[in-house]
Scaffold this motif. Structure first.
Motif, PDB file in Angstrom:
ATOM      1  N   LYS A  56       0.834  -1.376   0.187  1.00 36.27           N
ATOM      2  CA  LYS A  56       0.068  -0.015  -0.189  1.00 36.27           C
ATOM      3  C   LYS A  56       0.875   1.299   0.498  1.00 36.27           C
ATOM      4  O   LYS A  56       2.133   1.228  -0.159  1.00 36.27           O
ATOM      5  CB  LYS A  56      -0.953  -0.229   1.216  1.00 36.27           C
ATOM      6  N   ASN A  57       0.326   2.301  -0.133  1.00 30.21           N
ATOM      7  CA  ASN A  57       1.165   3.193  -0.533  1.00 30.21           C
ATOM      8  C   ASN A  57       1.612   4.348   0.901  1.00 30.21           C
ATOM      9  O   ASN A  57       2.385   5.233   0.483  1.00 30.21           O
ATOM     10  CB  ASN A  57       0.645   4.277  -1.485  1.00 30.21           C
ATOM     11  N   GLY A  58       0.406   4.197   1.999  1.00 29.23           N
ATOM     12  CA  GLY A  58       0.818   4.734   3.157  1.00 29.23           C
ATOM     13  C   GLY A  58      -1.082   4.404   4.186  1.00 29.23           C
ATOM     14  O   GLY A  58      -0.601   3.540   3.750  1.00 29.23           O
ATOM     15  N   GLY A  59      -1.104   5.146   4.852  1.00 33.87           N
ATOM     16  CA  GLY A  59      -1.293   4.897   6.208  1.00 33.87           C
ATOM     17  C   GLY A  59      -1.321   5.686   7.650  1.00 33.87           C
ATOM     18  O   GLY A  59      -0.243   6.965   6.890  1.00 33.87           O
ATOM     19  N   SER A  60      -1.535   4.720   8.532  1.00 30.17           N
ATOM     20  CA  SER A  60      -1.622   5.631   9.600  1.00 30.17           C
ATOM     21  C   SER A  60      -1.353   4.321  10.626  1.00 30.17           C
ATOM     22  O   SER A  60      -1.796   3.617  10.207  1.00 30.17           O
ATOM     23  CB  SER A  60      -2.472   5.918   9.884  1.00 30.17           C
ATOM     24  N   MET A  61      -0.637   4.815  11.982  1.00 29.08           N
ATOM     25  CA  MET A  61      -0.024   3.613  13.377  1.00 29.08           C
ATOM     26  C   MET A  61      -0.470   4.827  14.338  1.00 29.08           C
ATOM     27  O   MET A  61      -0.083   5.719  14.752  1.00 29.08           O
ATOM     28  CB  MET A  61       0.724   3.532  12.750  1.00 29.08           C
ATOM     29  N   GLN A  67       3.182  -1.982  13.564  1.00 28.08           N
ATOM     30  CA  GLN A  67       2.021  -1.501  13.024  1.00 28.08           C
ATOM     31  C   GLN A  67       2.553  -2.953  11.769  1.00 28.08           C
ATOM     32  O   GLN A  67       4.338  -2.476  11.603  1.00 28.08           O
ATOM     33  CB  GLN A  67       2.164  -0.495  12.665  1.00 28.08           C
ATOM     34  N   PRO A  68       2.180  -3.869  10.986  1.00 22.65           N
ATOM     35  CA  PRO A  68       2.333  -4.706  10.559  1.00 22.65           C
ATOM     36  C   PRO A  68       2.441  -4.146   8.803  1.00 22.65           C
ATOM     37  O   PRO A  68       2.085  -3.338   8.557  1.00 22.65           O
ATOM     38  CB  PRO A  68       1.652  -5.725  10.375  1.00 22.65           C
ATOM     39  N   CYS A  69       3.633  -4.365   7.661  1.00 24.59           N
ATOM     40  CA  CYS A  69       3.099  -4.249   6.934  1.00 24.59           C
ATOM     41  C   CYS A  69       4.065  -5.143   5.761  1.00 24.59           C
ATOM     42  O   CYS A  69       4.956  -6.261   6.523  1.00 24.59           O
ATOM     43  CB  CYS A  69       4.788  -3.014   6.288  1.00 24.59           C
ATOM     44  N   ARG A  70       3.557  -5.127   4.814  1.00 27.40           N
ATOM     45  CA  ARG A  70       3.988  -6.184   3.881  1.00 27.40           C
ATOM     46  C   ARG A  70       4.438  -5.556   2.659  1.00 27.40           C
ATOM     47  O   ARG A  70       4.246  -4.861   2.281  1.00 27.40           O
ATOM     48  CB  ARG A  70       2.743  -6.395   3.072  1.00 27.40           C
ATOM     49  N   TYR A 122       7.787   8.345  17.805  1.00 28.26           N
ATOM     50  CA  TYR A 122       7.309  10.274  17.755  1.00 28.26           C
ATOM     51  C   TYR A 122       6.502   9.766  16.649  1.00 28.26           C
ATOM     52  O   TYR A 122       6.092   9.466  15.432  1.00 28.26           O
ATOM     53  CB  TYR A 122       8.677  10.465  16.999  1.00 28.26           C
ATOM     54  N   CYS A 123       5.428  10.467  17.232  1.00 31.02           N
ATOM     55  CA  CYS A 123       4.556  11.366  16.397  1.00 31.02           C
ATOM     56  C   CYS A 123       5.062  12.398  15.394  1.00 31.02           C
ATOM     57  O   CYS A 123       6.001  12.849  14.899  1.00 31.02           O
ATOM     58  CB  CYS A 123       3.816  12.538  17.120  1.00 31.02           C
ATOM     59  N   GLY A 124       4.135  12.141  14.150  1.00 35.46           N
ATOM     60  CA  GLY A 124       4.922  13.141  12.303  1.00 35.46           C
ATOM     61  C   GLY A 124       3.968  12.144  11.439  1.00 35.46           C
ATOM     62  O   GLY A 124       3.919  10.669  11.843  1.00 35.46           O
ATOM     63  N   ILE A 125       5.115  12.004  10.826  1.00 38.18           N
ATOM     64  CA  ILE A 125       5.048  11.168   9.061  1.00 38.18           C
ATOM     65  C   ILE A 125       6.561  10.309   9.237  1.00 38.18           C
ATOM     66  O   ILE A 125       7.527  11.606   8.959  1.00 38.18           O
ATOM     67  CB  ILE A 125       5.295  12.397   8.064  1.00 38.18           C
ATOM     68  N   VAL A 126       5.920   9.261   9.320  1.00 38.91           N
ATOM     69  CA  VAL A 126       7.777   8.705   9.031  1.00 38.91           C
ATOM     70  C   VAL A 126       7.725   7.984   7.885  1.00 38.91           C
ATOM     71  O   VAL A 126       6.304   7.260   7.102  1.00 38.91           O
ATOM     72  CB  VAL A 126       7.523   7.148  10.571  1.00 38.91           C
ATOM     73  N   SER A 127       9.034   7.591   7.343  1.00 38.77           N
ATOM     74  CA  SER A 127       8.945   7.236   5.765  1.00 38.77           C
ATOM     75  C   SER A 127      10.091   6.041   5.979  1.00 38.77           C
ATOM     76  O   SER A 127      10.975   5.846   7.086  1.00 38.77           O
ATOM     77  CB  SER A 127      10.069   8.222   5.042  1.00 38.77           C
ATOM     78  N   ILE A 128       8.771   4.836   5.583  1.00 31.16           N
ATOM     79  CA  ILE A 128       9.570   3.571   5.695  1.00 31.16           C
ATOM     80  C   ILE A 128      10.495   2.974   4.297  1.00 31.16           C
ATOM     81  O   ILE A 128       9.404   3.479   3.089  1.00 31.16           O
ATOM     82  CB  ILE A 128       8.949   2.743   6.305  1.00 31.16           C
ATOM     83  N   GLY A 129      11.706   2.571   3.807  1.00 33.01           N
ATOM     84  CA  GLY A 129      12.029   2.631   3.024  1.00 33.01           C
ATOM     85  C   GLY A 129      12.969   1.325   2.664  1.00 33.01           C
ATOM     86  O   GLY A 129      13.334   1.135   3.893  1.00 33.01           O
ATOM     87  N   ILE A 130      13.777   0.990   1.642  1.00 34.14           N
ATOM     88  CA  ILE A 130      14.376   0.420   1.261  1.00 34.14           C
ATOM     89  C   ILE A 130      15.388   0.763   0.595  1.00 34.14           C
ATOM     90  O   ILE A 130      15.941   1.022  -0.024  1.00 34.14           O
ATOM     91  CB  ILE A 130      13.582  -1.279   0.477  1.00 34.14           C
ATOM     92  N   ASP A 131      16.392   0.130   2.226  1.00 36.00           N
ATOM     93  CA  ASP A 131      17.997   0.696   1.690  1.00 36.00           C
ATOM     94  C   ASP A 131      19.268   0.083   0.397  1.00 36.00           C
ATOM     95  O   ASP A 131      19.555   0.386   0.450  1.00 36.00           O
ATOM     96  CB  ASP A 131      18.499   0.753   2.936  1.00 36.00           C
ATOM     97  N   LEU A 152      11.625   2.459  -3.558  1.00 37.47           N
ATOM     98  CA  LEU A 152      10.111   2.373  -2.958  1.00 37.47           C
ATOM     99  C   LEU A 152      11.022   3.601  -1.249  1.00 37.47           C
ATOM    100  O   LEU A 152      11.729   3.211  -0.626  1.00 37.47           O
ATOM    101  CB  LEU A 152      10.616   1.069  -2.405  1.00 37.47           C
ATOM    102  N   ARG A 153       9.060   3.519  -0.908  1.00 40.13           N
ATOM    103  CA  ARG A 153       9.192   4.645   0.411  1.00 40.13           C
ATOM    104  C   ARG A 153       7.739   4.312   0.916  1.00 40.13           C
ATOM    105  O   ARG A 153       6.743   4.108  -0.409  1.00 40.13           O
ATOM    106  CB  ARG A 153       9.617   5.543  -0.237  1.00 40.13           C
TER     107      ARG A 153
END
Length: 321
Positions: A56-61, A67-70, A122-131, A152-153
């Motif tokens: 998925k492209n985004g969401g909230s936690m 938070q599970p991610c796929r 922390y509260c805010g927008i967290v970016s999860i990516g592939i390094d 990918l992010r």
């Protein structure tokens, strides 16, 4: 390590074959050499055929909750990939931390799914990516690496837990002689307001709202919730950094601000029907506002503030496997 062991075995095979002029051992050495070269080429082939994408492209936690991610892996080649891995990063703005590597396998011309969990501090927008992506051959002699797999992010909005602080608002009135006096809106007015419902006690609730009769019957503390004044609202003017400070607030400072703001707004909504927040947007050169009547509207307001402060600096960068 495996590569070194393989090379040692191949060297010993060549040495013995040369010493004893053994044709079978020489053939074995040539097979080992071809296998070594073939595994190198195969690892590079797998790297080109493997594609990764978030489900998925985004969401909230919720802050500090897992938070599970796929992640979807697609193998465009006919050969199965016995082992591949993806190293994840997460961070706020320019501050990025390196997470662990998640491993998987995939058949030829097929699709697979990797599952992992993240926890945002922390509260805010967290970016999860592939390094980085790692792909190995069948003997694990070579590992082909590629960085920043197509950029990918996944951006997730991190909200504080829904909790309200106890707030008592003054209600102003005048007596017969014209003298002004105040009383607590949430306490003095509660006797004249109609009870809307009963709910279980939560930390921070005032003891004056306990329904003692119902609590004695059930051995649980029950709190009386009253109807709100339909015409009463509160206006809040927000400021993101202390007065006089030139530096932008850090992620930790903004996190504390969001926590207090959310708890304050939800606490005020126990006594009034609406909370209006206002803040100054320097990019638009004007004030922005949000009208909040519940938890959902509060999260929408926080998300707008997150985007406004998305470019603020965070903690120092850290990295580790």
């Amino acid at each position: 390590m495996r590569k070194a062991v393989f090379l040692v075995i191949a060297a010993l095979t060549y040495y013995v074959a040369s010493m004893y002029q053994s044709m079978p051992l020489m053939i074995l050495f040539l097979i080992e050499a071809a296998l070594f070269i073939g595994m190198f080429i195969l690892s590079r082939h797998f790297k080109r055929r493997l594609k990764l994408a978030f489900k998925k492209n985004g969401g909230s936690m919720i802050k500090n909750e897992e938070q599970p991610c796929r992640l979807t892996a697609v193998n465009g080649g006919a050969l199965p990939i016995g082992r591949f891995g993806a190293r994840f990063t997460y961070g706020y703005g320019s501050s990025v931390k390196t997470g662990k590597v998640i491993y998987g396998a995939i058949d030829g011309k097929s699709e697979s799914e990797l599952k992992f969990t993240v926890k945002a501090p922390y509260c805010g927008i967290v970016s999860i990516g592939i390094d980085r992506v790692y792909v190995s051959d069948y003997l694990s002699l070579f590992t082909a690496k590629k960085k920043d797999d197509d950029g990918l992010r996944l951006d997730m909005a991190v909200f504080p837990r829904s909790k309200a602080i106890a707030v008592e608002l003054p209600s102003y009135a005048y007596d017969a002689d014209g003298f002004e006096w105040t009383r607590s809106l949430s306490s003095a007015d509660s006797d004249s307001r109609e009870v809307r419902q009963l709910r279980e006690y939560r930390t921070g609730d005032s003891a004056r709202y306990v329904h003692w009769n119902q609590s004695a019957k059930t051995d649980k503390l029950w709190i009386k919730e009253f109807e709100k004044e339909s015409e009463r609202s509160i206006d809040l003017l927000l400021e993101f950094k202390p007065s006089g400070e030139e530096e932008q607030p850090t992620v930790e400072t903004l996190d504390a601000f969001y926590e207090v703001l959310s708890a304050l707004v939800l606490g005020l909504l126990r006594s009034v029907s609406e909370v209006k927040t206002h803040w100054y947007d320097y990019e638009k050169n004007g004030f922005e506002s949000a009208e909040i009547t519940g938890v959902k509207e509060c999260e929408n307001m926080l998300f707008r503030l997150y985007k406004l402060n998305a470019k603020e600096s965070g903690p120092d960068e850290e990295s580790g496997e």
